[in-house]
Design a protein around this motif. Structure first.
Motif, mmCIF file in Angstrom:
data_model
loop_
_atom_site.group_PDB
_atom_site.id
_atom_site.type_symbol
_atom_site.label_atom_id
_atom_site.label_comp_id
_atom_site.label_asym_id
_atom_site.label_seq_id
_atom_site.Cartn_x
_atom_site.Cartn_y
_atom_site.Cartn_z
ATOM 1 N N LEU A 270 0.892 3.584 -59.855
ATOM 2 C CA LEU A 270 1.638 2.355 -60.118
ATOM 3 C C LEU A 270 0.805 1.122 -59.784
ATOM 4 N N GLN A 271 -0.080 1.259 -58.794
ATOM 5 C CA GLN A 271 -0.957 0.145 -58.453
ATOM 6 C C GLN A 271 -2.135 0.041 -59.409
ATOM 7 N N PHE A 272 -2.686 1.204 -59.788
ATOM 8 C CA PHE A 272 -3.796 1.224 -60.736
ATOM 9 C C PHE A 272 -3.671 2.494 -61.573
ATOM 10 N N PRO A 273 -3.233 2.376 -62.826
ATOM 11 C CA PRO A 273 -2.994 3.561 -63.650
ATOM 12 C C PRO A 273 -4.253 4.159 -64.260
ATOM 13 N N GLY A 274 -5.347 3.431 -64.263
ATOM 14 C CA GLY A 274 -6.561 3.919 -64.912
ATOM 15 C C GLY A 274 -7.199 5.082 -64.171
ATOM 16 N N LYS A 275 -8.093 5.774 -64.860
ATOM 17 C CA LYS A 275 -8.783 6.925 -64.280
ATOM 18 C C LYS A 275 -10.072 6.540 -63.564
ATOM 19 N N VAL A 276 -10.635 5.386 -63.913
ATOM 20 C CA VAL A 276 -11.896 4.935 -63.324
ATOM 21 C C VAL A 276 -11.766 3.452 -62.978
ATOM 22 N N PHE A 277 -12.184 3.087 -61.775
ATOM 23 C CA PHE A 277 -12.164 1.681 -61.400
ATOM 24 C C PHE A 277 -13.200 0.899 -62.203
ATOM 25 N N PRO A 278 -12.917 -0.366 -62.499
ATOM 26 C CA PRO A 278 -13.977 -1.227 -63.045
ATOM 27 C C PRO A 278 -15.096 -1.371 -62.007
ATOM 28 N N ASP A 279 -16.290 -1.701 -62.459
ATOM 29 C CA ASP A 279 -17.383 -1.968 -61.523
ATOM 30 C C ASP A 279 -16.932 -3.020 -60.516
ATOM 31 N N PHE A 280 -17.218 -2.774 -59.228
ATOM 32 C CA PHE A 280 -16.798 -3.743 -58.210
ATOM 33 C C PHE A 280 -17.854 -3.861 -57.122
ATOM 34 N N ALA A 281 -17.879 -5.033 -56.464
ATOM 35 C CA ALA A 281 -18.763 -5.276 -55.329
ATOM 36 C C ALA A 281 -18.024 -4.895 -54.057
ATOM 37 N N THR A 282 -18.642 -4.070 -53.222
ATOM 38 C CA THR A 282 -17.957 -3.575 -52.034
ATOM 39 C C THR A 282 -17.633 -4.707 -51.064
ATOM 40 N N GLY A 283 -16.508 -4.530 -50.362
ATOM 41 C CA GLY A 283 -15.893 -5.608 -49.612
ATOM 42 C C GLY A 283 -16.570 -6.126 -48.372
ATOM 43 N N PRO A 284 -17.443 -5.367 -47.686
ATOM 44 C CA PRO A 284 -18.032 -5.925 -46.463
ATOM 45 C C PRO A 284 -18.725 -7.262 -46.661
ATOM 46 N N ALA A 285 -19.354 -7.455 -47.817
ATOM 47 C CA ALA A 285 -19.975 -8.755 -48.108
ATOM 48 C C ALA A 285 -20.240 -8.863 -49.599
ATOM 49 N N TYR A 286 -19.821 -9.970 -50.190
ATOM 50 C CA TYR A 286 -20.221 -10.286 -51.556
ATOM 51 C C TYR A 286 -20.250 -11.798 -51.721
ATOM 52 N N LEU A 287 -21.097 -12.224 -52.662
ATOM 53 C CA LEU A 287 -21.349 -13.647 -52.894
ATOM 54 C C LEU A 287 -20.781 -14.036 -54.247
ATOM 55 N N LEU A 288 -20.083 -15.179 -54.292
ATOM 56 C CA LEU A 288 -19.476 -15.643 -55.533
ATOM 57 C C LEU A 288 -20.001 -17.025 -55.897
ATOM 58 N N THR A 289 -20.127 -17.274 -57.196
ATOM 59 C CA THR A 289 -20.313 -18.640 -57.647
ATOM 60 C C THR A 289 -18.963 -19.356 -57.539
ATOM 61 N N SER A 290 -18.994 -20.631 -57.239
ATOM 62 C CA SER A 290 -17.744 -21.352 -56.996
ATOM 63 C C SER A 290 -16.847 -21.419 -58.225
ATOM 64 N N ASP A 291 -17.444 -21.349 -59.414
ATOM 65 C CA ASP A 291 -16.606 -21.421 -60.618
ATOM 66 C C ASP A 291 -15.830 -20.125 -60.866
ATOM 67 N N ALA A 292 -16.049 -19.112 -60.035
ATOM 68 C CA ALA A 292 -15.272 -17.875 -60.140
ATOM 69 C C ALA A 292 -13.989 -17.933 -59.328
ATOM 70 N N ILE A 293 -13.914 -18.859 -58.376
ATOM 71 C CA ILE A 293 -12.823 -18.831 -57.398
ATOM 72 C C ILE A 293 -11.471 -19.130 -58.032
ATOM 73 N N ARG A 294 -11.349 -20.238 -58.730
ATOM 74 C CA ARG A 294 -10.038 -20.598 -59.296
ATOM 75 C C ARG A 294 -9.565 -19.613 -60.359
ATOM 76 N N PRO A 295 -10.423 -19.163 -61.274
ATOM 77 C CA PRO A 295 -9.953 -18.152 -62.227
ATOM 78 C C PRO A 295 -9.421 -16.888 -61.544
ATOM 79 N N LEU A 296 -10.063 -16.452 -60.464
ATOM 80 C CA LEU A 296 -9.572 -15.285 -59.731
ATOM 81 C C LEU A 296 -8.192 -15.555 -59.149
ATOM 82 N N LEU A 297 -8.019 -16.730 -58.577
ATOM 83 C CA LEU A 297 -6.716 -17.101 -58.010
ATOM 84 C C LEU A 297 -5.638 -17.170 -59.081
ATOM 85 N N GLU A 298 -5.987 -17.684 -60.236
ATOM 86 C CA GLU A 298 -5.001 -17.828 -61.303
ATOM 87 C C GLU A 298 -4.635 -16.491 -61.945
#
Length: 318
Positions: free
Chosen positions: A215-243
């Motif tokens: 119910l949380q994720f119905p797919g069989k494979v996760f999309p590519d993701f950066a592991t949570g201990p540390a990742y760097l974002l460009t600032s123009d990614a922040i608002r689209p993620l929030l929205e």
């Protein structure tokens, strides 16, 4: 009265954790609006992120990001649990010292604590002024809510900073090397850098710490993701993620949700960077100096890694 929500991810029941002075009650997630011909019917068991996230911060400390980040090169936000004061002290006394630079800012992001922790946190914040506390209850299942709180703070109080590093309080960050990486990627947009995991399968056994319901994720494979201990974002990614986050089913694995599910939906680049170890490594000066992010670092180990980062005697091949 603002209530604070915590997801019980198996039953998808929402526990309302109010501030002092109110009673605790159990309710189920609010149903969505009646579907129309243009709107597919939503499974009532699915909890959307908007059903859980509570916006805003207690004492947000906008002064940590002067001029909305216009003069910064890097904002470092460290997710931390209310009880991890000793870990925060270790960061402040070692690599967190780089926040003394005018082009680097650092803050710790916490969820809302239990009442028994409030006095200690208020005293700590009065001393250091670097605690950003969100409105959602602090728990492991609420890590995604804490990360959204981090992004909300950056978007509200530091929108002009070019780069945001999300990291945890058990990480050692080689800030000089990170700043060099930032300098060589100044013109990149809509990108997330880190240790990128590809073709990872959701854990469907409820015994796993990383269990994910279909119910949380119905797919069989996760999309590519950066592991949570540390990742760097460009600032123009922040608002689209929030929205994009509110209308997605809530997924408690914050790195998969933020950088994977949302990143893929928004067409953001997820780029693997070998220097983001995001794991425990041999504490050799060369390993420390070559890397950007080292994981599973205990309080006393921060000081050893700090000394090895500043070591001026060991000859390391480039």
């Amino acid at each position: 009265m603002i209530t604070i929500t915590i997801l019980l991810f198996i039953s998808f029941q929402v526990r309302i954790v109010p501030h002092a002075g109110t009673s605790v009650r159990n309710v189920t997630a609010a149903p969505s609006a009646a579907p129309t011909a243009a709107t597919p019917r939503r499974d009532p068991r699915v909890v959307l992120t908007r059903d859980l996230y509570v916006a805003g911060h207690e004492q947000p400390h906008p002064e940590l990001c002067p001029a909305l980040g216009a003069h910064l090169r890097l904002l470092i936000l460290v997710t931390s649990a209310p009880s991890h004061s000793i870990a925060r002290d270790a960061v402040r006394l070692t690599w967190g010292h780089y926040a003394a630079r005018r082009d680097v800012a650092l803050a710790f992001v916490l969820g809302s604590p239990q009442e028994s922790m409030r006095a200690a946190l208020e005293a700590e914040d009065a001393l250091y002024g670097d605690l950003v506390i969100g409105r959602s209850f602090d728990s492991y299942s609420n890590l995604t809510l804490k990360t959204l709180s981090m992004l909300e703070w950056a978007d509200t109080y530091c929108p002009r900073v070019p780069r945001l590093l999300k990291t945890d309080d058990d990480m050692f960050i080689n800030v000089p090397r990170l700043l060099r990486f930032v300098s060589t990627h100044e013109n990149v947009t809509r990108t997330i850098w880190g240790k990128v995991v590809r073709k990872s399968l959701p854990k469907r056994t409820m015994k796993s710490k990383y269990y994910v319901s279909p119910l949380q994720f119905p797919g069989k494979v996760f999309p590519d993701f950066a592991t949570g201990p540390a990742y760097l974002l460009t600032s123009d990614a922040i608002r689209p993620l929030l929205e994009a986050a509110p209308n997605e089913p809530y997924l408690r694995l914050e790195d998969v949700f933020i950088t994977g599910v949302l990143g893929a939906r928004l067409g953001m680049k997820r780029q693997h960077v070998a220097e983001f170890y995001n794991k425990k490594v041999a504490a050799h000066p060369c390993a420390v100096q070559r890397g950007i992010a080292i994981h599973m670092v205990q309080y006393h180990e921060q000081f050893d890694l700090w000394r090895k980062l500043l070591d001026g005697k060991t000859k390391c091949a480039s």
